[in-house]
Design a protein around this motif. Structure first.
Motif, PDB file in Angstrom:
ATOM      1  N   ALA A 170     -93.750  -6.524  28.193  1.00 44.58           N
ATOM      2  CA  ALA A 170     -94.457  -5.602  29.086  1.00 44.58           C
ATOM      3  C   ALA A 170     -94.014  -5.763  30.536  1.00 44.58           C
ATOM      4  O   ALA A 170     -93.717  -4.775  31.231  1.00 44.58           O
ATOM      5  CB  ALA A 170     -95.964  -5.819  28.960  1.00 44.58           C
ATOM      6  N   VAL A 245    -100.517  -6.234  30.171  1.00 45.56           N
ATOM      7  CA  VAL A 245    -100.985  -5.019  29.485  1.00 45.56           C
ATOM      8  C   VAL A 245    -101.423  -3.959  30.493  1.00 45.56           C
ATOM      9  O   VAL A 245    -101.138  -2.764  30.328  1.00 45.56           O
ATOM     10  CB  VAL A 245    -102.139  -5.376  28.517  1.00 45.56           C
ATOM     11  CG1 VAL A 245    -102.756  -4.116  27.936  1.00 45.56           C
ATOM     12  CG2 VAL A 245    -101.622  -6.263  27.392  1.00 45.56           C
ATOM     13  N   LEU A 254    -105.683   1.414  28.708  1.00 45.96           N
ATOM     14  CA  LEU A 254    -106.157   0.227  27.999  1.00 45.96           C
ATOM     15  C   LEU A 254    -107.533   0.475  27.404  1.00 45.96           C
ATOM     16  O   LEU A 254    -107.815   0.074  26.266  1.00 45.96           O
ATOM     17  CB  LEU A 254    -106.200  -0.968  28.962  1.00 45.96           C
ATOM     18  CG  LEU A 254    -106.721  -2.290  28.405  1.00 45.96           C
ATOM     19  CD1 LEU A 254    -105.930  -2.732  27.175  1.00 45.96           C
ATOM     20  CD2 LEU A 254    -106.658  -3.381  29.480  1.00 45.96           C
ATOM     21  N   PRO A 260    -104.860  -2.709  21.637  1.00 43.92           N
ATOM     22  CA  PRO A 260    -104.288  -2.789  22.987  1.00 43.92           C
ATOM     23  C   PRO A 260    -102.913  -3.419  23.078  1.00 43.92           C
ATOM     24  O   PRO A 260    -102.028  -2.889  23.752  1.00 43.92           O
ATOM     25  CB  PRO A 260    -105.315  -3.630  23.758  1.00 43.92           C
ATOM     26  CG  PRO A 260    -106.573  -3.483  23.004  1.00 43.92           C
ATOM     27  CD  PRO A 260    -106.197  -3.308  21.571  1.00 43.92           C
ATOM     28  N   LEU A 261    -102.703  -4.538  22.407  1.00 43.54           N
ATOM     29  CA  LEU A 261    -101.412  -5.210  22.545  1.00 43.54           C
ATOM     30  C   LEU A 261    -100.303  -4.439  21.822  1.00 43.54           C
ATOM     31  O   LEU A 261     -99.165  -4.398  22.287  1.00 43.54           O
ATOM     32  CB  LEU A 261    -101.502  -6.647  22.031  1.00 43.54           C
ATOM     33  CG  LEU A 261    -102.527  -7.547  22.735  1.00 43.54           C
ATOM     34  CD1 LEU A 261    -102.266  -9.011  22.410  1.00 43.54           C
ATOM     35  CD2 LEU A 261    -102.520  -7.335  24.237  1.00 43.54           C
ATOM     36  N   ALA A 264     -99.461  -1.612  24.051  1.00 41.80           N
ATOM     37  CA  ALA A 264     -98.729  -2.075  25.233  1.00 41.80           C
ATOM     38  C   ALA A 264     -97.246  -2.253  24.932  1.00 41.80           C
ATOM     39  O   ALA A 264     -96.392  -1.852  25.733  1.00 41.80           O
ATOM     40  CB  ALA A 264     -99.325  -3.383  25.738  1.00 41.80           C
TER      41      ALA A 264
END
Length: 424
Positions: A170, A245, A254, A260-261, A264
Motif C-alpha cells: 500500500a 490502508v 475504508l 479492508p485489507l 487495500a
C-alpha cells in the motif's frame, strides 16, 4: 514417593513452564488477530477521518489497562486474571462479576472467531469448518500450554508477514496519498469515541498473559515485561497497517470496505496479495481463537476452584498439567455455538463485558500500595474512566445487552449466596 505431576494435578495447581518469549507470543497471538482484518472498517464508518485519533485513544486506554493488569498479575500470579484481582482487592462480588463478564462474553467471541475461520476457509461450509477448528484447537490446548505456545509462534509469524506485505504494497503504490490522512469535519467527538471502543478490542489480548499467571516462570518479572513488549509491538503494527490502508482507500473507502485489507491491496494494484490476505485472516482468527480458549478455560478453572462454577471443573490433568475439564467444557460450548448460531453480529455484550472487566482491573490496581508495586495513580484512574466512557459510547444495543448479561450474573451470585446462607 508421589509423582510431582500427579501431586500438582491433585492439588489443583498448574505448572510454571512459560518464559518471556512464550508469554509475549501468546499476547501477540491474541492481539494481532482477526480484529485488524475486520475492525478498521466499522471504526472508519464511526470516526471518518478521525480514525487514527480513535486508534490513539484506544491505545492509551489499553496501555493503562495493561499497566494495571501487569502490576496486579505480578502481585497475584494465579490463573484467572481480573477475577482474582477483583476478589483480592475489592471483594468477592467484584471478582466474580469480572470473571462472569469475561467467561460469558469471550465464549461468544470464541464462536465468532471460529466462524470467521470458516468464512475465510470455506464460505459454503463455514459452520462445519468452525466446529472443526474448535475441536482441533481444544485438542492442542489439552495437550499442554507449551504446545499452544508453539502453535502461537507459527501463527504470529504468518500474520505479521502478511500484515507487513499489505503495508509495503500500500505505502509503495502509486495509489498512496498522504493527504488522505488529514482530519476533516466528518470526525466528530462521539464518532471518535465509538471508533476507539471498537478498536480497543484489537488490543485486549494482553489479558491472556495475565490469565496464564499460574503457568509463567518468575511471574513478577515475566508478566509485566511480556505485557509491555506485546502491547508495544502490537501498537506499532496497527499504526503502520492503519496508515497504509488509509493512504490508498481514504476514510470513506475504508468505511465502505467489506474486507479492508483485501480492498487495500487491490487498490494498490497488488491483486496477487488478495489470496494471501485471506489466508492471513484465517490464520489470525485461528490465533485469536486459540488464545481465547486458553483465557476462558483458565478463568473458568479459577472460578470453579472458588466454587463460583461447578467445583468438578477445577481439576488439573496429571500428565498434561492443564485444566482439562474446564478446557473440554469451553470447547464443547463454543463448538455448539459455532455449529448453530451466527454470533458475529450479536456479540456487542462481549465488548461491554470486556470493558467492565478492565474497569474492575483498574479499580483493583488503584488499591495497591507503593510496596505492592502500585502504578502511578493517574494510570488506573485514566484506565477506569476510559473503560467506562468507551463502554457507554458503544451502540445502544451493545450497552443494553452487555448490562443485561452482567445483571444476570449478579443475580445468580446473589441467589447462590442466599442459598449458602440459608444452608448454614
Amino acid at each position: 514417593m508421589s509423582n510431582p505431576a500427579t501431586a500438582a494435578g491433585a492439588s489443583g495447581q498448574l505448572r510454571r513452564r512459560l518464559g518471556v518469549l512464550d508469554a509475549v507470543l501468546i499476547g501477540l497471538g491474541s492481539m494481532i488477530g482477526a480484529g485488524i482484518f475486520a475492525a478498521l472498517a466499522p471504526a472508519a464508518r464511526a470516526a471518518g477521518s478521525g480514525l487514527l485519533i480513535g486508534l490513539a485513544l484506544a491505545a492509551v486506554v489499553a496501555y493503562c489497562n495493561a499497566t494495571s493488569s501487569a502490576r496486579l498479575a505480578a502481585r497475584y500470579p494465579a490463573s484467572g486474571g481480573t477475577y482474582v484481582y477483583g476478589r483480592e482487592r475489592l471483594g468477592d462480588f467484584w471478582g466474580y462479576l469480572a470473571g462472569w463478564g469475561f467467561v460469558v462474553g469471550k465464549t461468544a467471541s470464541c464462536a465468532a472467531m471460529a466462524l470467521t475461520v470458516g468464512t475465510y476457509v470455506w464460505p459454503g461450509q463455514a459452520h462445519a469448518v468452525a466446529v472443526a477448528a474448535v475441536v482441533a484447537l481444544t485438542v492442542v490446548n489439552y495437550a499442554g500450554v507449551q504446545k499452544s505456545a508453539l502453535l502461537t509462534r507459527v501463527i504470529v509469524a504468518v500474520v505479521l508477514a502478511v500484515l507487513a506485505a499489505v503495508a509495503v504494497a500500500a505505502l509503495t503504490s502509486s495509489a498512496s496519498d498522504a493527504a488522505r490522512l488529514d482530519v476533516g469535519s466528518d470526525a466528530t467527538f462521539g464518532g471518535v469515541l465509538q471508533a476507539a471502543g471498537l478498536l480497543f478490542f484489537a488490543f485486549a489480548g494482553y489479558a491472556r498473559i495475565a490469565t496464564l499467571g499460574e503457568e509463567v516462570r518468575d511471574p513478577r518479572r515475566t508478566i509485566p515485561r511480556s505485557i509491555s513488549i506485546a502491547l508495544g509491538i502490537t501498537l506499532v503494527v496497527y499504526v503502520l497497517v492503519a496508515v497504509a490502508v488509509l493512504t490508498v482507500l481514504g476514510p470513506n473507502g475504508l468505511g465502505e470496505a467489506t474486507a479492508p485489507l483485501s480492498d487495500a491491496v487491490r487498490a494498490a494494484g497488488a491483486d496477487w496479495l488478495v489470496p494471501v490476505v485471506r489466508v492471513g485472516a484465517a490464520v489470525a482468527a485461528l490465533g485469536s481463537l486459540l488464545a481465547l480458549i486458553l483465557g476462558v478455560s483458565r478463568t473458568t478453572f479459577a472460578m470453579a476452584r472458588d466454587r463460583h462454577l461447578p467445583h468438578g471443573l477445577a481439576v488439573v490433568h496429571p500428565k498434561f498439567q492443564v485444566p482439562h475439564r474446564a478446557e473440554l467444557l469451553v470447547g464443547v460450548v463454543v463448538a455448539v455455538l459455532a455449529a448453530t448460531v451466527d454470533v458475529r453480529g450479536a456479540i456487542g455484550f462481549s465488548s461491554f463485558g470486556v470493558l467492565a472487566y478492565y474497569a474492575i482491573a483498574n479499580a483493583s490496581a488503584f488499591t495497591l500500595t507503593p510496596a505492592e508495586g502500585r502504578p502511578p495513580r493517574i494510570i488506573p484512574v485514566l484506565g477506569l474512566a476510559g473503560c467506562l466512557v468507551l463502554a457507554f459510547a458503544l451502540p445502544l444495543t451493545s450497552v443494553v445487552s452487555g448490562a443485561a448479561v452482567l445483571a444476570l450474573g449478579a443475580g445468580a451470585y446473589g441467589v447462590r449466596r442466599a442459598v449458602a446462607a440459608r444452608g448454614a
